[in-house]
Design an enzyme around this catalytic site. Structure first.
Site, PDB file in Angstrom:
ATOM      1  N   LYS A 101      -9.104 -13.075   9.445  1.00  0.00           N
ATOM      2  CA  LYS A 101      -9.517 -12.124  10.482  1.00  0.00           C
ATOM      3  C   LYS A 101     -10.835 -12.584  11.102  1.00  0.00           C
ATOM      4  O   LYS A 101     -11.604 -13.301  10.455  1.00  0.00           O
ATOM      5  CB  LYS A 101      -9.724 -10.738   9.853  1.00  0.00           C
ATOM      6  CG  LYS A 101      -8.449 -10.009   9.478  1.00  0.00           C
ATOM      7  CD  LYS A 101      -8.766  -8.625   8.939  1.00  0.00           C
ATOM      8  CE  LYS A 101      -7.518  -7.860   8.548  1.00  0.00           C
ATOM      9  NZ  LYS A 101      -6.628  -7.531   9.669  1.00  0.00           N
ATOM     10  N   ARG A 155       2.769  -5.136   3.898  1.00  0.00           N
ATOM     11  CA  ARG A 155       4.217  -4.974   3.721  1.00  0.00           C
ATOM     12  C   ARG A 155       4.729  -5.828   2.563  1.00  0.00           C
ATOM     13  O   ARG A 155       5.724  -5.494   1.931  1.00  0.00           O
ATOM     14  CB  ARG A 155       4.936  -5.292   5.037  1.00  0.00           C
ATOM     15  CG  ARG A 155       4.700  -6.682   5.552  1.00  0.00           C
ATOM     16  CD  ARG A 155       5.006  -6.825   7.037  1.00  0.00           C
ATOM     17  NE  ARG A 155       3.907  -6.349   7.877  1.00  0.00           N
ATOM     18  CZ  ARG A 155       3.927  -6.373   9.206  1.00  0.00           C
ATOM     19  NH1 ARG A 155       4.983  -6.847   9.856  1.00  0.00           N
ATOM     20  NH2 ARG A 155       2.907  -5.915   9.892  1.00  0.00           N
TER      21      ARG A 155
HETATM   22  N1  BES Z   1      -4.941  -3.873   7.051  1.00  0.00           N
HETATM   23  C1  BES Z   1      -4.459  -4.391   8.262  1.00  0.00           C
HETATM   24  C2  BES Z   1      -4.183  -3.318   9.304  1.00  0.00           C
HETATM   25  C3  BES Z   1      -5.387  -2.653   9.889  1.00  0.00           C
HETATM   26  C4  BES Z   1      -6.075  -3.244  10.925  1.00  0.00           C
HETATM   27  C5  BES Z   1      -5.799  -1.436   9.414  1.00  0.00           C
HETATM   28  C6  BES Z   1      -7.170  -2.630  11.461  1.00  0.00           C
HETATM   29  C7  BES Z   1      -6.900  -0.819   9.965  1.00  0.00           C
HETATM   30  C8  BES Z   1      -7.581  -1.422  10.983  1.00  0.00           C
HETATM   31  C9  BES Z   1      -3.153  -5.147   8.018  1.00  0.00           C
HETATM   32  O1  BES Z   1      -3.067  -5.802   6.821  1.00  0.00           O
HETATM   33  C10 BES Z   1      -3.086  -6.189   9.094  1.00  0.00           C
HETATM   34  O2  BES Z   1      -3.888  -7.062   9.102  1.00  0.00           O
HETATM   35  N2  BES Z   1      -2.104  -6.048   9.986  1.00  0.00           N
HETATM   36  C11 BES Z   1      -1.952  -6.941  11.054  1.00  0.00           C
HETATM   37  C12 BES Z   1      -0.480  -7.229  11.200  1.00  0.00           C
HETATM   38  C13 BES Z   1      -0.172  -8.353  12.123  1.00  0.00           C
HETATM   39  C14 BES Z   1      -0.647  -9.655  11.535  1.00  0.00           C
HETATM   40  C15 BES Z   1       1.316  -8.382  12.363  1.00  0.00           C
HETATM   41  C16 BES Z   1      -2.502  -6.301  12.328  1.00  0.00           C
HETATM   42  O3  BES Z   1      -2.358  -5.084  12.482  1.00  0.00           O
HETATM   43  O4  BES Z   1      -3.119  -7.000  13.108  1.00  0.00           O
HETATM   44 MN    MN Z   2      -3.928  -7.748   6.884  1.00  0.00          MN
END
Ligand code: BES
Ligand code: MN
Ligand code: ZN
Length: 486
Positions: free
Chosen positions: A268, A342
């Site tokens: 990230k 997931r």
């Molecule tokens: N934990 C995150 C989702 C999230 C993002 C929660 C911001 C709260 C605030 C999750 O694990 C994630 O990173 N999801 C990705 C999925 C994508 C790679 C398909 C996302 O939402 O960007």
């Molecule tokens: Mn994630």
């Protein structure tokens, strides 16, 4: 919090704060009138002078009203025909004012009761608002001094002691969830969550089983393991069982417990990455819910699962392109290691459904930024094809104020997860990200009555000095499960 019930002449009630109401047309409630008469028209003079109006959320704190036994009188605006939103505003403004008054507070909301928002509803919202106002995170930043707190609530109305105790237990569970969510990720690891679950289970008489990362790998839970293996903090799958209804089929709740989500190799960006400590708020709300259940001991069977790992980049972390085999036997191509929630959830769902054959299953997870983009921090996303379960969760969201908004989970979206190299990929395209995540999970729950709740928005508040865990969706889950009690 201690509770007492009172019905009698409020002007003679000895309390540190007496709360009475006036409506939209500035008419005093019966209790407010009694105070007004005892004080030679002091309250009506405040209204005439324009110190307060009767609109929802307005309050006026009056110390030392002569002729009245109460140390203070809080005049609050409100009418019986309110939207849930306005009613919630009243409960939270009164709750936050009285929460900091030392001693007892007596509340007469009887002019506000209606068929849709009955006495028990007001009592619960008020108690939760008091808990919220009294909440402090002190584990790593101790409070400077003991702040003043109301410790007794005198309810003016019918004897609804049971509803008050249930509300208190929900408040306790919500605050516990906040504590876990706010805990820094160097302390709140998967092992920490397991220790909390074990301590709570011991105290409450739940059975508690903890599967270590190695157990999960040996079992064939390759999706879970693909996430947990990249961290030196060993992952855990934690299963708590509460039996309050004999041999009845249990209701299952499953929480995502990523104690820190760096994104893994699909790293990230750095800005606000600290917020990814909240990626275990699903797990925290499962623990908070079980804390409430422990206090109430309702007649329902519950299986509560936490699937916990840290998502890190490392030499042995999963890479984009890796293919792993889930516990269900389905192969998954990991196209993005940041879609880890997931992966840990699917194996926990398979394990829970296989071993406990639940009547219903609800998972809660900070799963997608897409869900937060769609619904903000007001509603969690609700995904299910089970109309009855949808209705139950929507209703629990409405009554608790911990709302959910239904989003699609339709066949048409499923092809987004097609992979050339595995049964499915772990991400879909750039569109409908919250739904494709739910579609992924649905592959592991096919014959079970299941719903997925994406709490990415509501689980925490991101701004300034109010930054922190909100305790959601504990009010939703507890309300939903208590409605299942026979
Ligand atoms: N934990 C995150 C989702 C999230 C993002 C929660 C911001 C709260 C605030 C999750 O694990 C994630 O990173 N999801 C990705 C999925 C994508 C790679 C398909 C996302 O939402 O960007
Ligand atoms: Mn994630
Ligand atoms: Zn995550």
């Amino acid at each position: 919090m201690e509770f007492q019930i009172f019905s009698g002449n409020v002007s003679e009630l000895n309390t540190d704060c007496l709360v009475v109401t006036l409506d939209q047309s500035n008419t005093l409630s019966t209790s407010a009138k009694a105070v007004d008469e005892a004080s030679n028209g002091f309250l009506s003079a405040r209204v005439t002078d324009g110190d307060i109006s009767g609109s929802a959320g307005k309050t006026l704190l009056l110390p030392g009203v002569s002729g009245v036994a109460a140390r203070r009188v809080l005049l609050a605006g409100g009418s019986p025909t309110l939207s849930v939103f306005e009613a919630g505003k009243i409960a939270s403004s009164v709750g936050s004012t009285v929460a900091k008054i030392e001693g007892s507070v007596a509340v007469d909301f009887s002019a506000l009761f209606s068929e849709s928002l009955p006495q028990e509803w007001w009592a619960e919202q008020l108690v939760l608002a008091i808990h919220a106002a009294q909440y402090r995170f002190t584990a790593t930043k101790p409070a400077k001094e003991e702040s003043k707190q109301a410790s007794t609530l005198i309810w003016i109305g019918d004897d609804i002691t049971n509803a008050l105790n249930v509300a208190d237990a929900k408040g306790l569970g919500t605050s516990y969830c906040k504590d876990l969510g706010n805990m820094p990720p160097n302390i709140c690891t998967p092992a920490y969550l397991a220790a909390e679950a074990e301590a709570l289970s011991k105290e409450a008489g739940f059975t508690c089983k903890v599967y270590d990362e190695a157990d999960m790998e040996a079992m064939g839970a390759g999706a879970f393991y693909s996430v947990s293996k990249g961290s030196t903090e060993p992952g855990k799958v934690i299963i708590m069982e509460y039996k309050g209804a004999g041999d009845a089929q249990p209701h299952m709740i499953v929480g995502k417990g990523i104690t820190f989500d760096t994104g893994g190799i699909s790293l990230k960006p750095g800005a606000k990455m600290d917020e990814m400590k909240y990626d275990m708020c699903g797990a925290a709300s499962v623990l908070g819910t079980m804390k409430t259940i422990a206090a109430i001991k309702p007649a329902v069977n519950i299986v509560a699962i936490i699937t916990s790992a840290e998502n890190m980049p490392a030499g042995n972390a999963s890479k984009p392109g890796d293919v792993v085999t889930s516990l269900a036997g389905l192969t998954i191509e990991i196209l993005n290691t940041d879609a880890e929630g997931r992966l840990v959830l699917c194996d926990a769902l398979t394990l829970g459904i296989r071993d406990y054959k639940p009547a219903t299953c609800v998972d809660v997870a900070t799963l997608t930024g897409a869900c937060m983009a769609a619904l903000g921090k007001v509603n969690s996303g609700l995904f299910t094809t089970d109309e009855d379960l949808a209705g139950e969760l929507l209703a629990a969201g409405q009554t608790s104020g911990d709302r959910v908004w239904r989003l699609p989970l339709e066949e048409d979206y499923k092809s987004g997860l097609d992979s050339n190299f595995a049964d499915m990929a772990n991400i879909g395209g750039p569109l409908a990200g919250a739904t494709t995540a739910a579609c992924f999970l649905s592959r592991f729950t096919e014959d079970t009555r299941w719903a997925h709740v994406d709490i990415a928005g509501p689980a925490w508040d991101g701004a300034g000095m109010t930054k922190g865990s909100t305790g959601r969706p504990v009010p939703l889950l507890t309300t939903y499960l208590l409605n299942k009690a026979v």
